[in-house]
Motif scaffolding. Structure first.
Motif, PDB file in Angstrom:
ATOM      1  N   GLU A 595       0.830  -1.196   0.000  1.00 33.39           N
ATOM      2  CA  GLU A 595       0.000   0.000   0.000  1.00 33.39           C
ATOM      3  C   GLU A 595       0.871   1.254   0.000  1.00 33.39           C
ATOM      4  O   GLU A 595       1.913   1.299   0.653  1.00 33.39           O
ATOM      5  CB  GLU A 595      -0.904   0.018   1.239  1.00 33.39           C
ATOM      6  N   PRO A 596       0.443   2.306  -0.739  1.00 37.85           N
ATOM      7  CA  PRO A 596       1.158   3.597  -0.656  1.00 37.85           C
ATOM      8  C   PRO A 596       1.145   4.132   0.780  1.00 37.85           C
ATOM      9  O   PRO A 596       0.240   3.818   1.561  1.00 37.85           O
ATOM     10  CB  PRO A 596       0.358   4.511  -1.592  1.00 37.85           C
ATOM     11  N   THR A 597       2.139   4.897   1.113  1.00 40.68           N
ATOM     12  CA  THR A 597       2.277   5.358   2.492  1.00 40.68           C
ATOM     13  C   THR A 597       2.434   6.869   2.559  1.00 40.68           C
ATOM     14  O   THR A 597       2.910   7.500   1.615  1.00 40.68           O
ATOM     15  CB  THR A 597       3.488   4.688   3.165  1.00 40.68           C
ATOM     16  N   ARG A 598       2.017   7.437   3.689  1.00 35.94           N
ATOM     17  CA  ARG A 598       2.252   8.839   4.005  1.00 35.94           C
ATOM     18  C   ARG A 598       2.832   8.979   5.404  1.00 35.94           C
ATOM     19  O   ARG A 598       2.905  10.078   5.944  1.00 35.94           O
ATOM     20  CB  ARG A 598       0.942   9.628   3.900  1.00 35.94           C
ATOM     21  N   ASP A 599       3.250   7.827   5.986  1.00 39.92           N
ATOM     22  CA  ASP A 599       3.821   7.815   7.335  1.00 39.92           C
ATOM     23  C   ASP A 599       5.084   8.678   7.355  1.00 39.92           C
ATOM     24  O   ASP A 599       6.056   8.387   6.648  1.00 39.92           O
ATOM     25  CB  ASP A 599       4.156   6.376   7.719  1.00 39.92           C
ATOM     26  N   GLY A 643      -3.010  10.981  -0.177  1.00 34.85           N
ATOM     27  CA  GLY A 643      -4.463  10.977  -0.297  1.00 34.85           C
ATOM     28  C   GLY A 643      -4.975  12.248  -0.952  1.00 34.85           C
ATOM     29  O   GLY A 643      -4.496  12.667  -2.008  1.00 34.85           O
ATOM     30  N   ARG A 644      -5.960  12.882  -0.308  1.00 35.16           N
ATOM     31  CA  ARG A 644      -6.550  14.111  -0.839  1.00 35.16           C
ATOM     32  C   ARG A 644      -5.718  15.354  -0.503  1.00 35.16           C
ATOM     33  O   ARG A 644      -6.083  16.456  -0.913  1.00 35.16           O
ATOM     34  CB  ARG A 644      -7.967  14.290  -0.283  1.00 35.16           C
ATOM     35  N   LEU A 677      -0.884  14.202 -10.567  1.00 26.81           N
ATOM     36  CA  LEU A 677      -1.515  14.900  -9.443  1.00 26.81           C
ATOM     37  C   LEU A 677      -2.522  15.932  -9.951  1.00 26.81           C
ATOM     38  O   LEU A 677      -3.632  16.074  -9.406  1.00 26.81           O
ATOM     39  CB  LEU A 677      -0.425  15.568  -8.603  1.00 26.81           C
ATOM     40  N   ALA A 678      -2.160  16.651 -11.015  1.00 23.14           N
ATOM     41  CA  ALA A 678      -3.078  17.636 -11.599  1.00 23.14           C
ATOM     42  C   ALA A 678      -4.322  16.948 -12.160  1.00 23.14           C
ATOM     43  O   ALA A 678      -5.455  17.437 -11.982  1.00 23.14           O
ATOM     44  CB  ALA A 678      -2.366  18.425 -12.687  1.00 23.14           C
ATOM     45  N   MET A 679      -4.140  15.814 -12.834  1.00 22.63           N
ATOM     46  CA  MET A 679      -5.287  15.106 -13.378  1.00 22.63           C
ATOM     47  C   MET A 679      -6.159  14.507 -12.278  1.00 22.63           C
ATOM     48  O   MET A 679      -7.389  14.451 -12.409  1.00 22.63           O
ATOM     49  CB  MET A 679      -4.806  13.992 -14.324  1.00 22.63           C
ATOM     50  N   GLU A 680      -5.532  14.059 -11.186  1.00 24.48           N
ATOM     51  CA  GLU A 680      -6.313  13.550 -10.053  1.00 24.48           C
ATOM     52  C   GLU A 680      -7.147  14.666  -9.437  1.00 24.48           C
ATOM     53  O   GLU A 680      -8.298  14.462  -9.036  1.00 24.48           O
ATOM     54  CB  GLU A 680      -5.364  12.934  -9.023  1.00 24.48           C
TER      55      GLU A 680
END
Length: 949
Positions: A595-599, A643-644, A677-680
């Motif tokens: 899973e991608p992480t942001r920790d 995430g967002r 990121l821009a397209m998301e």
């Protein structure tokens, strides 16, 4: 050109799509499979067959069609040939291997593996010598049988002749280095083979005897285990040669069966075999007689069904006559090795060898051995380690698939012997890990009873650690085992000895305990290895610690939460080692981080690790290394997701850009990440940006616009300018998209005529044409700038192409002109083929304005004129093949996009058709498919365009 060639055909794209869509049909698959061979049934007679002949028909039940590759090889493909060769292998070693595999499986560690370890471990800087003495090799003085005086005299004469051969003369090779010694032994091995091949069997035997006598020399005692390995190689060669010779004699006139008996052996072979044993029995000295007879032990199967079973106990008893305990131990090891090869089921003699070995340990403390150690300045612990390979091999042979009671009995014998750390160490290494781990507490008690002076206890705990790392001890005892072991390990003063033992126990700790215990172990290692920078001499062991931790800890949030993990990494001060460690961490992270992480803990630690790899790149770093490091860093970047929180993601990319600026592929990945990121953002906002998100996507565009010029690859810059412009258009950032596309156009003159692709120079023309075609497709949806005039980007691109220096004799420029014509035709439609939501293209801006269509027509007229001028030039230059191909290309464009109801345009199409077929170079398949159309547009009263040569 005239304005008659202006008009484009009106297109209804939706209706065309419906017409071209294939009809759906149900398919009954049944036994059909796309990879299954298709069987064709031919029921018709062949056209033109002779009268009376009938065609053969095949059905689904017929044999499969002949494979053309197999038919070429006539069934004798290389793999089949090798298989056949192995099946008809003549000498008898294949037979012995089959018999051995019945009892000895792949789980038995072969001698070949131990051989390399021994040669690498037991080395010396002392000078060595090889002395070949004039002593008589054979004993014949006691042959006094009156009843057979003639036979005795004959044997006596023969043995005297053997001793009188020139190979018995005295030769000395002194002051040899270890490598010189090994080379000389290898020369003797080759001499043995050459002598045998030239039918000098006696010479071969004398070489083997002289080499065997070298095993009684312990003058450089540290080298003895390696000397044993080198010389037993010669003995093994001799044993194979003798066995193969007798086997060959048995196979004449008919081959000897694999499971042969003594009755299958002919008298000649038996006599030859017996002769060899008589010669060996006449060798004067005990040691060479033992070794040479052991080497041909397998030949007993030609003489007597129970020959091996009777010989093994006799040879075992003979070893008791060897006075030096080290020489005796290795002689027993060789006998066990041969015994396991030829009769692994006869374990009684192997067990007898072990019990004799236990009795010989008392000799180690004898005065003669102690005097020898003093003379050679060898300490007792070092001397004891010389026994290790021999004892370990003997115990491995005995313990292999041995029943539990036997292992328990041997363990009790060791206990009774008492205070023999060397033997205990070998027992723990040789016995099955499950046996040792299940009795780990008992072994710890035996280790405590051993004397520290003779054999260090940390080595014993190291051997115990290897077993408990491979097999699980009882759960209730695990913490006790770790505590007892670490009490000894942590008291070891020598940093090298300490890390050698600690590295073993790290795996046990990681396997059975949590991060708390592992962190404690790491702290202790740092404490021992930091003083005096001792870690600089222990990088392999420290790397092994890291590998073992990574094997059991795949959750990097847990791994990086260990307080001592990153300080442990700081001990890797050598650049190459530090990068290698960081690489191993990154490989495990990419493999196991699903899973991608942001920790933040993981991100900070991984950024530090990736920065270490990046900073190792310099001007001397090879491209493969750069590519490898970049792929690992890219893998990390792809696993980062906030995430967002898009702004945090962009901030990460900004930081990463500053950190990894020396690796171009990483910079490319960062640009792709920001575009994604821009397209998301656009997806989340469903295409309707708020003021905040509109500012954010403009910031993303600014990131890409700033980063792209730092790339060295011009095609990377071109493709990223175009891609970023498309992303900006999709996010309604028109001024940013305009800037990207203008930057791409202004970059075209800098494209070199050749570029490096995978280390080879290749013409850039094909890459440039691909880019331009992609660029032209994008221009359809790009609205004109209100201040720059109609079709300013199209005109700017065509002007750059006009001024670009193309390859000599190249049609690339006019091919671009031909490719631009479909774009102009699409721009003249009332409804465009595709559009971007919430972006008004020229179809909306101009709304079919006649002035706009007139500009398109003028530009189209100019392009067609340029192409026709080029075609005339090709006619003058005799380039008829290129002329035909280019004419047919333009014909296809007019056919697809032009309004052929215009007479002049239709006539031009006919002339292009004729020109493309004038010299017969047009592709037949395409020509035939378009011929009906060309015939339809022909007019008999139309004049033809002529192209002068």
């Amino acid at each position: 050109m005239h304005s008659q060639y202006q008009r484009s055909r009106g297109r209804n794209y939706e209706a065309e799509l419906q017409r071209c869509r294939p009809e759906a049909a149900l398919v009954e698959f049944g036994d059909y499979h796309p990879l299954k061979s298709i069987m064709v049934t031919d029921t018709k007679t062949r056209r033109g067959a002779r009268k009376g002949s009938t065609s053969s028909s095949s059905s689904s039940s017929s044999s499969a069609p002949l494979d053309p590759l197999s038919s070429m090889l006539d069934g004798t493909d290389p793999l089949s040939m090798f298989a056949a060769a192995s099946a008809t292998e003549t000498p008898a070693m294949s037979h012995s291997k089959e018999k051995e595999e019945e009892v000895v499986g792949p789980d038995f560690e072969s001698w070949s593996l131990k051989r390399g370890e021994i040669l690498a471990r037991f080395t010396t800087t002392e000078k060595l010598s090889i002395v070949s003495r004039r002593d008589k090799l054979f004993c014949y003085s006691k042959l006094k049988d009156p009843g057979s005086s003639a036979v005795s005299e004959k044997v006596r004469t023969r043995l005297e002749e053997l001793d009188d051969l020139e190979e018995g003369s005295q030769r000395e090779l002194l002051n040899l280095s270890q490598q010189d010694y090994a080379n000389r032994i290898e020369e003797l091995n080759q001499s043995l083979k050459e002598a045998w091949a030239s039918d000098q069997k006696v010479k071969a035997l004398k070489i083997v005897i002289q080499c065997s006598k070298l095993l009684s020399d312990t003058s450089v005692i540290q080298f003895y285990p390696s000397k044993f390995v080198l010389i037993t190689d010669i003995l093994d060669t001799f044993g194979r040669l003798v066995y193969d010779r007798i086997w060959t004699m048995c196979s004449d006139p008919r081959p000897l069966p694999d499971s042969f008996t003594v009755d299958d052996v002919n008298d000649t072979a038996k006599e030859t075999c017996l002769n060899w044993f008589f010669k060996i029995a006449s060798i004067r000295e005990l040691l060479p007689r033992l070794y040479v007879e052991a080497a041909i032990l397998k030949c007993n199967c030609f003489l007597n069904k129970c020959g091996i079973q009777e010989t093994l106990p006799r040879l075992t008893a003979m070893i008791r006559g060897i006075g030096d305990p080290l020489v005796a131990a290795y002689t027993r090891a060789y006998l066990c090795r041969v015994g396991m090869e030829v009769a692994p089921h006869l374990k009684d003699s192997l067990n007898r060898n072990f019990f004799d070995l236990l009795g010989s340990f008392r000799q180690i403390s004898s005065e003669s051995v102690q005097n020898q150690l003093v003379l050679q300045r060898v300490e007792v612990p070092e001397y004891l380690t010389l026994y290790s390979p021999a004892i370990s091999w003997i115990l491995q042979c005995i313990a292999y698939r041995a029943p539990e009671p036997l292992l328990t009995e041997m363990m009790e014998r060791c206990k009774k012997l008492g205070n023999n750390a060397l033997l205990l160490n070998s027992v723990m290494r040789a016995f099955r890990p499950e046996f040792v781990a299940g009795r780990a507490t008992d072994f710890i008690g035996m280790i405590k009873d051993c004397d520290e002076a003779g054999f260090p206890k940390h080595l014993l705990f190291g051997s115990l650690g290897r077993s408990v790392a491979c097999a699980d001890p009882p759960e209730s005892e695990r913490l006790t085992i770790l505590n007892e072991a670490w009490k000894v390990v942590t008291k070891v003063r020598s940093p090298q000895d300490y890390i050698n033992c600690a590295e073993i126990w790290v795996e046990f700790t990681c396997r059975h305990f949590s991060k708390r215990e592992v962190n404690t172990v790491l702290a202790d290692i740092i404490k021992h290895m930091t003083p005096d920078r001792a870690f600089e001499d222990a990088y392999p062991q420290l790397q092994s610690v890291i590998r073992k931790i990574l094997t059991y800890f795949h959750d990097f949030s847990v791994l990086f939460s260990m307080e001592r993990f990153l300080p442990f990494l700081d001990m890797f001060q050598k650049d190459s080692v530090r990068v290698e460690v960081c690489r191993s961490i990154m490989e495990v992270f990419i493999k196991h981080q699903v899973e991608p992480t942001r920790d933040p803990v993981i991100l900070n630690a991984m950024l530090h690790i990736c920065k270490t790899m990046h900073d190792s790149v310099n001007a001397l770093t090879v491209e493969d290394e750069k590519r490898s490091l970049a792929l690992l860093i890219i893998g990390f970047i792809r696993m980062v997701c906030f995430g967002r929180d898009f702004e945090q993601q962009l901030s990460f990319c900004v930081e990463a850009r500053a950190t990894f600026c020396n690796l171009e592929s990483v910079m490319v990945q960062l640009i792709h990440t920001v575009n994604q990121l821009a397209m998301e953002t656009s997806r989340v906002m469903r295409g309707s940006h708020s003021r905040k998100t509109a500012a954010f996507v403009r910031a993303c565009a600014a990131y890409s616009f700033i980063t792209i010029p730092s790339l060295s690859s011009i095609f990377s810059r071109l493709s990223l300018y175009l891609l970023s412009g498309q992303v900006a258009l999709a996010n309604q950032c028109l001024s940013q998209a305009d800037a990207f596309l203008k930057a791409a156009v202004s970059l075209l003159p800098e494209v070199p005529r050749s570029i490096s692709v995978e280390g080879k120079l290749r013409a850039s023309e094909s890459f440039l044409l691909d880019f331009i075609n992609n660029f032209l497709a994008t221009l359809l949806v790009v609205p004109d700038h209100p201040e720059h005039g109609v079709l300013y980007l199209v005109r700017g691109l065509l002007n750059m192409i006009q001024d670009y220096t193309w390859e000599d004799n190249s049609d690339a420029k006019v091919r671009v002109y031909v490719s631009a014509l479909p774009l102009l035709a699409a721009m003249s439609q009332e409804t465009y083929l595709y559009s971007i939501p919430k972006v008004d293209s020229n179809e909306t801006l101009y709304g079919g304005d006649p002035k706009f269509l007139l500009e398109i027509n003028k530009l189209s007229e100019t392009l067609i004129g340029q192409v026709l001028d080029h075609l005339k030039g090709l006619g003058r230059d005799e380039a008829t093949r290129r002329q035909g191909a280019l004419a047919f290309s333009l014909f296809g464009v007019l056919l697809a996009h032009g309004d052929l109801r215009n007479n002049k345009l239709s006539q031009l199409a006919v002339n292009l058709w004729n020109l493309s077929h004038k010299h017969g170079y047009c592709e037949t398949r395409v020509s035939v498919s378009s011929q009906p159309i060309s015939q339809k547009i022909r007019k008999p009263d139309m004049f033809s365009l002529t192209f002068t040569k």
